[in-house]
Design an enzyme around this catalytic site. Structure first.
Site, PDB file in Angstrom:
ATOM      1  N   ASP A 179       4.486  38.867 113.082  1.00  0.00           N
ATOM      2  CA  ASP A 179       4.867  38.938 111.680  1.00  0.00           C
ATOM      3  C   ASP A 179       5.910  40.060 111.545  1.00  0.00           C
ATOM      4  OD1 ASP A 179       4.612  38.868 108.765  1.00  0.00           O
ATOM      5  OD2 ASP A 179       3.403  40.682 108.997  1.00  0.00           O
ATOM      6  N   PHE A 180       6.665  40.080 110.461  1.00  0.00           N
ATOM      7  CA  PHE A 180       7.703  41.120 110.323  1.00  0.00           C
ATOM      8  C   PHE A 180       7.239  42.298 109.454  1.00  0.00           C
ATOM      9  CE2 PHE A 180      11.558  42.922 108.344  1.00  0.00           C
ATOM     10  CZ  PHE A 180      12.185  43.376 109.486  1.00  0.00           C
ATOM     11  N   ASP A 181       7.166  42.078 108.125  1.00  0.00           N
ATOM     12  CA  ASP A 181       6.827  43.193 107.225  1.00  0.00           C
ATOM     13  C   ASP A 181       5.398  43.667 107.461  1.00  0.00           C
ATOM     14  OD1 ASP A 181       9.066  43.370 104.877  1.00  0.00           O
ATOM     15  OD2 ASP A 181       8.876  41.334 105.638  1.00  0.00           O
ATOM     16  N   ASP A 224      -0.286  41.397 109.424  1.00  0.00           N
ATOM     17  CA  ASP A 224      -1.016  42.355 108.577  1.00  0.00           C
ATOM     18  C   ASP A 224      -1.494  41.784 107.251  1.00  0.00           C
ATOM     19  OD1 ASP A 224       1.693  42.180 107.552  1.00  0.00           O
ATOM     20  OD2 ASP A 224       1.107  43.825 106.228  1.00  0.00           O
TER      21      ASP A 224
HETATM   22 MG   LIG Z   1       3.346  41.092 106.948  1.00  0.00          MG
END
Ligand SMILES: [Mg+2]
Length: 259
Positions: A29-31, A211
């Site tokens: 995932d990124f953010d 997250d």
């Molecule tokens: Mg995220």
């Protein structure tokens, strides 16, 4: 509230042992996983150190970035052209050598996004701090900068409008409402699709690190894989391990790269 999952860092040797038996595919995932969560979504950036770690990892294990952001947006931020990217929760996927795949059903919903965007903007204009982000297959309404007491109002007004548009659905993230096509497609399905692109037959062990609540679709849906939750989103999780924060993500990557 801390989650009760075992630490991926503390169990890294066991994980590496698994990786020796079956080659992993990495889904990141990124953010909140590769880049710190920031007040304004447009400011999110991956550090040079993290980028370099992902680059090194991708040379060892096939790697894809899976994000709620638009595919162009996330691929530009990560800026590693050798990776696969699943943007808008997987409605659009790109990869090396001009690989592009868009969800056909989602394409049909695009005109409805154009229609509701101005309606939602008008309905929410008196709430200070609401920030719209139009991605190809998602309309995100960020309310991180909205006064806490007015957050339920944002949700209620959006839900009220969406009642008239069964083609769309409302998904909740961290201080963001994501309006998506009401199609049975999510990060988990995107990962299963990417597995076919990235993996070889019977080598489909996948590791997904994320997250947010939307990453739970991936944790839940992935067969023969393992989920690592970064931090805590406060809801029930289907992940197998946890990492506390981005520093631990980096540490974990470094340990994976160590022989
Ligand atoms: Mg995220």
């Amino acid at each position: 509230m801390a989650n009760q999952l075992p630490s991926a860092l503390k169990n890294v040797e066991e994980l590496k042992e698994k990786f020796r038996v079956k080659k992993p595919l990495l889904f990141l995932d990124f953010d909140g996983t590769l880049a710190p969560i920031v007040e304004k979504h447009e400011d999110a950036a991956i550090s040079e150190e993290m980028r370099d770690l992902v680059k090194q990892l991708s040379q060892v294990h096939p790697t894809a970035v899976v994000s709620g952001r638009g595919m162009k947006d996330v691929s530009q931020r990560v800026n590693l052209p050798e990776l696969y990217y699943a943007g808008s929760h997987g409605f659009e996927i790109s990869g090396p050598r001009n690989f592009i795949k868009e969800n056909d059903e989602a394409q049909k919903v695009l005109p409805i996004f154009d229609k509701i965007e101005p309606i939602l903007k008008e309905k929410l204009q008196d709430i200070k701090g609401v920030d719209f982000e139009r991605k190809k297959f998602t309309l995100a309404i960020h309310y991180r900068q909205v006064d806490e007491s007015r957050a339920p109002e944002v949700h209620n007004r959006v839900s009220e409008i969406l009642k008239d548009y069964p083609e769309l659905l409302k998904a909740d993230g961290k201080k963001v409402i994501e309006i998506r096509p009401a199609i049975d497609w999510h990060k988990g399905k995107a990962v299963e699709f990417l597995k076919l692109q990235l993996g070889e037959k019977d080598q489909n062990f996948s590791v997904y690190i994320g997250d947010d609540v939307t990453d739970e679709d991936a944790f839940k849906y992935i067969d023969d894989g393992l989920g690592i939750l970064v931090g805590d989103h406060g809801n029930k999780t289907y992940a197998d391990y946890s990492l506390e924060d981005l520093d631990e993500v980096k540490e974990f990557f470094k340990l994976l790269l160590k022989n």
